[in-house]
Design a protein around this motif. Structure first.
Motif, PDB file in Angstrom:
ATOM      1  N   GLN A  21       0.806  -5.192  -3.013  1.00 34.87           N
ATOM      2  CA  GLN A  21       2.191  -5.366  -3.494  1.00 34.87           C
ATOM      3  C   GLN A  21       3.104  -4.266  -2.979  1.00 34.87           C
ATOM      4  N   VAL A  22       2.639  -3.033  -3.070  1.00 37.36           N
ATOM      5  CA  VAL A  22       3.475  -1.887  -2.697  1.00 37.36           C
ATOM      6  C   VAL A  22       3.705  -1.849  -1.188  1.00 37.36           C
ATOM      7  N   PHE A  23       2.668  -2.087  -0.397  1.00 34.72           N
ATOM      8  CA  PHE A  23       2.834  -2.107   1.061  1.00 34.72           C
ATOM      9  C   PHE A  23       3.810  -3.214   1.460  1.00 34.72           C
ATOM     10  N   ALA A  24       3.689  -4.370   0.806  1.00 36.21           N
ATOM     11  CA  ALA A  24       4.556  -5.501   1.131  1.00 36.21           C
ATOM     12  C   ALA A  24       6.010  -5.220   0.791  1.00 36.21           C
ATOM     13  N   SER A  25       6.262  -4.515  -0.309  1.00 34.66           N
ATOM     14  CA  SER A  25       7.651  -4.282  -0.726  1.00 34.66           C
ATOM     15  C   SER A  25       8.258  -3.018  -0.127  1.00 34.66           C
ATOM     16  N   LEU A  26       7.459  -1.979   0.104  1.00 40.59           N
ATOM     17  CA  LEU A  26       8.015  -0.710   0.590  1.00 40.59           C
ATOM     18  C   LEU A  26       7.657  -0.387   2.036  1.00 40.59           C
ATOM     19  N   GLY A  27       6.740  -1.159   2.609  1.00 39.63           N
ATOM     20  CA  GLY A  27       6.302  -0.863   3.969  1.00 39.63           C
ATOM     21  C   GLY A  27       5.207   0.185   3.959  1.00 39.63           C
ATOM     22  N   GLU A 102       1.962 -13.376   3.299  1.00 36.55           N
ATOM     23  CA  GLU A 102       3.159 -13.405   4.146  1.00 36.55           C
ATOM     24  C   GLU A 102       3.944 -12.094   4.115  1.00 36.55           C
ATOM     25  N   ASP A 103       4.222 -11.565   2.911  1.00 37.95           N
ATOM     26  CA  ASP A 103       5.019 -10.333   2.801  1.00 37.95           C
ATOM     27  C   ASP A 103       4.360  -9.173   3.530  1.00 37.95           C
ATOM     28  N   LEU A 104       3.056  -9.064   3.377  1.00 37.85           N
ATOM     29  CA  LEU A 104       2.318  -7.995   4.026  1.00 37.85           C
ATOM     30  C   LEU A 104       2.353  -8.155   5.551  1.00 37.85           C
ATOM     31  N   ILE A 105       2.186  -9.379   6.011  1.00 42.56           N
ATOM     32  CA  ILE A 105       2.212  -9.656   7.444  1.00 42.56           C
ATOM     33  C   ILE A 105       3.578  -9.313   8.036  1.00 42.56           C
ATOM     34  N   ARG A 106       4.646  -9.717   7.351  1.00 39.02           N
ATOM     35  CA  ARG A 106       5.995  -9.393   7.836  1.00 39.02           C
ATOM     36  C   ARG A 106       6.207  -7.878   7.880  1.00 39.02           C
ATOM     37  N   PHE A 108       3.873  -5.587   8.438  1.00 42.81           N
ATOM     38  CA  PHE A 108       3.158  -5.054   9.599  1.00 42.81           C
ATOM     39  C   PHE A 108       3.882  -5.365  10.898  1.00 42.81           C
ATOM     40  N   ILE A 109       4.409  -6.571  10.994  1.00 39.09           N
ATOM     41  CA  ILE A 109       5.146  -6.939  12.202  1.00 39.09           C
ATOM     42  C   ILE A 109       6.371  -6.035  12.355  1.00 39.09           C
ATOM     43  N   GLY A 110       7.073  -5.808  11.245  1.00 36.34           N
ATOM     44  CA  GLY A 110       8.268  -4.971  11.273  1.00 36.34           C
ATOM     45  C   GLY A 110       7.978  -3.521  11.618  1.00 36.34           C
ATOM     46  N   GLU A 111       6.807  -3.031  11.237  1.00 36.30           N
ATOM     47  CA  GLU A 111       6.480  -1.620  11.463  1.00 36.30           C
ATOM     48  C   GLU A 111       5.679  -1.379  12.738  1.00 36.30           C
ATOM     49  N   ALA A 119      -0.698   0.138  13.684  1.00 38.30           N
ATOM     50  CA  ALA A 119      -0.558  -1.312  13.481  1.00 38.30           C
ATOM     51  C   ALA A 119      -1.591  -2.069  14.301  1.00 38.30           C
ATOM     52  N   ARG A 120      -1.754  -1.669  15.562  1.00 35.70           N
ATOM     53  CA  ARG A 120      -2.708  -2.355  16.426  1.00 35.70           C
ATOM     54  C   ARG A 120      -4.119  -2.242  15.863  1.00 35.70           C
TER      55      ARG A 120
END
Length: 201
Positions: A21-27, A102-106, A108-111, A119-120
């Motif tokens: 949850q936290v990674f998905a919302s705060l990066g 989905e939120d977590l994936i987005r 990772f893509i953003g960062e 990330a890789r």
């Protein structure tokens, strides 16, 4: 003793769910172990008893995300050896994992541009078990004579999973909404992929 082990496992699960949850919302950068511990309802010391670092916790979050799908594909007897049927099942499992996280994936893509190495490494490691199952299946199909021998399974699997990822990303922002269903998209991906890899009859 058993109660202690069970309690420890439950705490670990709570930490992984809170971290997700936290990674998905705060990066990845914005997430702190303090915030993850707060959301999990434990203190930070407890978090570090289970995970040595934020990176280790992140890796566990990603491994957890693909664990059920990997387990579903772990047994060779579950494959029917019909390319269309098996790849449709794989696509459904893979898509379910994508939609769930989905939120977590987005995130990772953003960062990925800011932290390309992390990330890789994290994303590759997470996708590895699912990808390996499909690569092994395609190699086995080559030996059986149903998949073209000149096909390299590694980029083929990347292409197939990439189509599924793109579909999820577009669908969840309502791109092409009402033009076709998720099922239509997945079936089209499978159809195009199977036509490209199968030995011509």
């Amino acid at each position: 003793m058993t109660r202690t082990i069970r309690s420890s496992a439950l705490t670990r699960t709570r930490l992984i769910e809170a971290a997700s949850q936290v990674f998905a919302s705060l990066g990845v950068q914005g997430a702190t172990t303090r915030e993850i511990a707060r959301v999990a309802g434990v203190n930070e010391v407890t978090l570090f008893r289970h995970f040595a670092s934020k990176e280790q916790l992140l890796r566990s979050v990603i491994e957890n995300a693909s664990a059920l799908q990997t387990e579903s594909l772990a047994h060779p007897e579950a494959w029917t050896q019909d390319l269309g049927v098996d790849l449709k099942k794989y696509a459904q499992l893979y898509n379910a994992m994508l939609e769930t996280h989905e939120d977590l994936i987005r995130t990772f893509i953003g960062e990925a541009k800011r932290h390309p190495e992390a990330a890789r490494e994290i994303i590759q490691e997470a996708a590895k078990p699912l990808g390996e199952k499909l690569v092994a299946y395609l190699q086995s199909s080559q030996r059986r004579g149903t998949v073209r021998l000149d096909l390299d399974p590694l980029p083929a699997v990347d292409m197939f999973t990439g189509m599924l990822l793109a579909g999820m990303l577009c669908r969840t922002v309502k791109y092409n909404q009402n033009k076709y269903s998720c099922q239509d998209y997945m079936e089209t991906c499978v159809d195009i992929f199977v036509r490209g890899i199968a030995v011509p009859v």
